[in-house]
Design an enzyme around this catalytic site. Structure first.
Site, short mmCIF file in Angstrom:
data_model
loop_
_atom_site.label_atom_id
_atom_site.label_comp_id
_atom_site.label_asym_id
_atom_site.label_seq_id
_atom_site.Cartn_x
_atom_site.Cartn_y
_atom_site.Cartn_z
N ASP A 117 0.91 -0.78 0.27
CA ASP A 117 0.13 -0.14 0.30
C ASP A 117 0.67 1.63 0.04
OD1 ASP A 117 -2.85 1.10 0.13
OD2 ASP A 117 -2.19 1.33 1.96
N ASP A 328 -1.88 6.15 -5.40
CA ASP A 328 -2.48 5.00 -4.29
C ASP A 328 -2.45 3.87 -4.29
OD1 ASP A 328 -3.09 3.87 -2.17
OD2 ASP A 328 -5.03 4.73 -1.47
#
Ligand SMILES: *[C@@H]1O[C@H](CO)[C@@H](O)[C@H](O)[C@H]1NC(C)=O
Ligand SMILES: *[C@@H]1O[C@H](CO)[C@@H](O)[C@H](O)[C@H]1NC(C)=O
Ligand SMILES: *[C@@H]1O[C@H](CO)[C@@H](O)[C@H](O)[C@H]1NC(C)=O
Length: 442
Positions: A117, A328
């Protein structure tokens, strides 16, 4: 479709891990383009299988939607023509996230599947005996609700930090508490020595049945350790930032502090690399500096992978003067300013339909506009296959989620829609601090 059964998934993952080198030809030009951007091709890459997350809690995307809907409910008496809170039911949809997972070694034990992430910086794994909480009401619920993969047994391989705790909340509403300590963490055959990470004891989290935690690939400013062992006393006053994985990787000399993503909707073509770029054929790179952020306390640091965007252009239109956007890997679709999202969705043939304040649906067989995000003076083309998400159609329905949605100030996101079919590089060497993107040519 039901979630993939665990044995079946693990089996397909095992096959995938045995699969060969991503590409052999075109490497000379690929290597030259990488070298021109100060990058080298590395053999430390790892496959990125995709897994569907069930509806419910999940990171950024779901949460923001949740907030929007709640807000809408509160405002239900007021007219709000451009925010119809209807219609999402024909998208099986709406809340299905597809996320990428990878194997991560902690200490000398068996590896765990974790979610890489770039939107967060804390690496954690959930510990045996943890408490699963309902994220909305806070009461203890059965561990099946949190639905993690295998749980970590034992203690920190490199020792616990006695007076620190992890206290992290994701934009999605998920939150966690745990102890902090050290251990060697191995990613793609690179061992990052004595990395600070967390063993989670309290989780309000929507898992996927396979992954056991998150590999936090963000920057130092986003780390969420606090001095003391009382989570209720945590706040900006006792926040202690620490070196996240990518920083330790560079500082320890384990590898250059560089992350490479070659993501694809086709998981046989999805890779993550550490220390360099994965060996997939790619063109010239464009570079853009990572922007610092400022806390309310006035402290300036690197937090998200936030970058400036020159323009967004699509068939029939364009937008300039855009706010910064976060890159992201943990968010599925792009979240643009609302007018931009509306205009792009109107350029599908036939045009998309706004479902709520965040998402649009489109005919699953619509022709999407050609979309370029102009970064560092160069257009980065979004692959047409990322513009429509076929897995989101309800059974028998021809409505699919559009890859283009609307965000909110401070959380405009270039998600997987943007990152698929390009090589996205996070180069966080101190004298670089930039993101680099190249079109894949394999
Ligand atoms: C992992 O790295 C070691 C050296 O650091 C090397 O000997 C070994 O072949 C590598 N394994 C794989 C699977 O690449
Ligand atoms: C820390 O954790 C507690 C318990 O989960 C929570 O109530 C509190 O809001 C958290 N504080 C911060 C700063 O995240
Ligand atoms: C952007 O749109 C304006 C009109 O809205 C047009 O004049 C201009 O040429 C467009 N620029 C690009 C790069 O497409």
């Amino acid at each position: 479709m039901a979630r993939l059964a665990l044995p079946a998934l693990l089996c397909s993952l095992a096959l995938r891990l045995a699969a060969g080198i991503p590409v052999a030809d075109q490497l000379a030009s690929t290597r030259n383009h990488a070298a021109a951007a100060g990058l080298s091709i590395t053999s430390n890459y790892h496959p990125l299988p995709r897994i569907q997350r069930p509806p419910g809690l999940s990171r950024t995307f779901d949460v923001l939607r949740q907030q929007q809907r709640q807000k809408h409910r509160l405002l239900a008496s007021e007219a709000d023509d451009d925010d119809p809170a209807v219609g999402v039911d024909h998208l099986r949809a709406e809340l299905h996230q597809v996320e990428y997972i990878m194997q991560v070694g902690i200490g000398a034990g068996e590896p765990y599947y974790m979610i890489p992430d770039t939107g967060s910086s804390d690496t954690w794994v959930v510990r045996e005996g943890y408490t699963c909480l309902d994220p909305y009401y806070g009461q203890e619920v059965a561990p099946e609700v949190c639905d993690f993969g295998p749980l970590f047994r034992g203690d920190f391989p490199g020792g616990r930090i006695e007076d620190q705790n992890l206290n992290i909340s994701y934009l999605s509403g998920d939150y966690l508490n745990g102890d902090m300590g050290f251990g060697d963490i191995t990613v793609a055959n690179i061992t990052v020595p004595s990395q600070q990470f967390a063993l989670v004891d309290v989780a309000a989290f929507g898992g996927d049945g396979v992954s056991s935690g998150i590999l936090g690939l963000g920057l130092r400013g986003l780390t969420a350790a606090f001095t003391g062992n009382d989570p209720s006393a945590d706040g900006l006053d006792n926040l202690v930032n620490y070196a996240p994985l990518v920083e330790t990787m560079g500082a320890s000399g384990a590898a250059a502090p560089v992350l490479g993503f070659a993501m694809s909707r086709d998981e046989a073509r999805s890779w993550i690399s550490f220390g360099g770029v994965p060996p997939v054929a790619a063109g010239e790179y464009t570079s853009v500096p990572i922007q610092k952020g400022t806390l309310t306390t006035g402290k300036t640091d690197y937090f998200y992978y936030s970058i400036g965007i020159d323009a967004v252009t699509w068939t029939g239109g364009n937008a300039t003067n855009l706010p910064s956007m976060l890159v992201d890997s943990g968010t599925t679709i792009n979240l643009f300013p609302r007018e931009v999202a509306a205009a792009i969705n109107a350029a599908y043939d036939p045009p998309g339909t706004q479902e709520d304040s965040m998402v649009w649906s489109v005919a699953c067989d619509a022709v999407p506009p050609e979309l370029d995000v102009v970064i560092g003076g160069k257009p980065v083309r979004t692959h047409p296959s990322s513009m429509i998400l076929p897995e989101t159609a309800a059974e028998g329905s021809n409505r699919c989620l559009s890859g283009i949605g609307a965000g909110q100030p401070g959380s405009y996101i270039l998600g997987d829609t943007f990152m698929q079919e390009i090589v996205a590089v996070f180069d966080v060497a101190e004298d670089r601090m930039e993101l680099k993107f190249a079109q894949r040519t394999d």
